[in-house]
Design an enzyme around this catalytic site. Structure first.
Site, PDB file in Angstrom:
ATOM      1  N   ASP A 120       0.821  -1.210   0.000  1.00  0.00           N
ATOM      2  CA  ASP A 120       0.000   0.000   0.000  1.00  0.00           C
ATOM      3  C   ASP A 120       0.856   1.262   0.000  1.00  0.00           C
ATOM      4  OD1 ASP A 120      -2.185  -1.642   0.250  1.00  0.00           O
ATOM      5  OD2 ASP A 120      -2.963  -0.700   2.068  1.00  0.00           O
ATOM      6  N   HIS A 142      -5.552   3.199  -4.050  1.00  0.00           N
ATOM      7  CA  HIS A 142      -5.575   3.375  -2.596  1.00  0.00           C
ATOM      8  C   HIS A 142      -5.901   4.828  -2.215  1.00  0.00           C
ATOM      9  CE1 HIS A 142      -4.961   2.101   1.462  1.00  0.00           C
ATOM     10  NE2 HIS A 142      -3.839   2.778   1.660  1.00  0.00           N
ATOM     11  N   HIS A 145      -5.525   9.382   1.148  1.00  0.00           N
ATOM     12  CA  HIS A 145      -5.650   8.486   2.295  1.00  0.00           C
ATOM     13  C   HIS A 145      -6.672   8.977   3.324  1.00  0.00           C
ATOM     14  CE1 HIS A 145      -4.102   5.519   5.316  1.00  0.00           C
ATOM     15  NE2 HIS A 145      -3.815   4.856   4.200  1.00  0.00           N
ATOM     16  N   HIS A 148       3.916  -2.053   3.411  1.00  0.00           N
ATOM     17  CA  HIS A 148       4.115  -0.719   2.833  1.00  0.00           C
ATOM     18  C   HIS A 148       5.596  -0.580   2.494  1.00  0.00           C
ATOM     19  CE1 HIS A 148       0.703  -0.443   5.664  1.00  0.00           C
ATOM     20  NE2 HIS A 148       0.218   0.522   4.898  1.00  0.00           N
TER      21      HIS A 148
END
Length: 262
Positions: free
Chosen positions: A73, A124, A128, A218
């Protein structure tokens, strides 16, 4: 409503909150009454088999192989090419859930490389945000710029996305259905945003991984890329085959708007 924590680390209290949230994730996902259609990729794969549908095609059949999906991500970022170098050498295809602001708009060449090397590319969000706290137009504003960036770089818009922090609800699902995106959650998290301890990241992943799981990492955080070769080697020794999220569900097709979690 599925509503976990969505922000980057802000200190000790945040880390405690994320720990509690992770421990409660399974209960939240299965007991939530306001969200419909949470299902695992393995379940939809099995449903196709039971219905006498087509068999899985491609290099891996996860009805036979012991599959796990490796996902990342929040990229692409400056360190991402180092991860791609390793994945290419190891002949592993991962699924990348890409963020927009400072990422897809900054590293389009890395996005192109991901696609050229056979990785699955997904959305994604732009910045965020917790999608459950936004209006339908606000949700679209978080999704659509990333779709455009990825399509411009690769020629194809994603069909998968991951809501930040796993936070979603029926409102979010409705908008994502309209946008043609299935929602992908996870079963394994190393909480690598909160530690630079590579050995701890490895341990957390290995302790949680089971067949048909989805691993969340990540690559932008310092301890993660050094952990990946050991994770891959150890899971390979345990008999796992690495696949993309779509391969994990094949021959089923992941449906827009629906939420998938192992």
């Amino acid at each position: 409503m599925i509503r976990l924590f969505t922000r980057r680390p802000r200190g000790t209290s945040y880390r405690r909150a994320v720990t509690v949230a992770a421990a409660l994730t399974l209960t939240t996902l299965t007991a939530c009454s306001s969200l419909n259609g949470v299902v695992s990729p393995a379940a939809v794969r099995a449903a196709v088999a039971r219905s006498g549908g087509e068999q899985a095609s491609g290099p891996v059949d996860c009805t036979v192989a012991k599959c796990v999906a490796l996902t990342f991500d929040g990229g692409p970022s400056e360190p991402t090419p180092r991860l791609l170098d390793f994945l290419k050498e190891a002949q592993i295809r991962a699924t990348f859930f890409l963020q927009g602001k400072g990422h897809t708009d900054t590293y389009p060449d890395t996005v192109r490389r991901m696609a050229a090397e056979g990785h699955e590319i997904a959305n994604h969000t732009w910045s965020h945000e917790n999608l459950t706290e936004l209006s339908p137009d606000g949700i679209r504003a978080e999704i659509e710029p990333v779709q455009r960036d990825i399509e411009k770089a690769t020629g194809h818009a994603p069909t998968l996305m991951r809501p930040p922090g796993g936070a979603t609800d029926d409102k979010v699902s409705k908008v994502l259905k309209e946008l043609g995106l299935a929602q992908i959650l996870w079963s394994v998290t190393a909480k690598d945003f909160a530690t630079t301890d590579t050995a701890l990241i490895v341990k957390r992943v290995l302790d949680q991984t089971e067949r048909d799981g989805i691993i969340l990492l990540h690559e932008r955080y310092a301890g993660t890329i050094p952990a990946v070769p050991t994770i891959v080697r150890e899971l390979h020794d345990r008999g796992y085959t690495f696949v993309t999220v779509s391969q994990l569900a094949a021959p089923a097709t992941l449906e827009p708007g629906k939420v998938y979690r192992p």
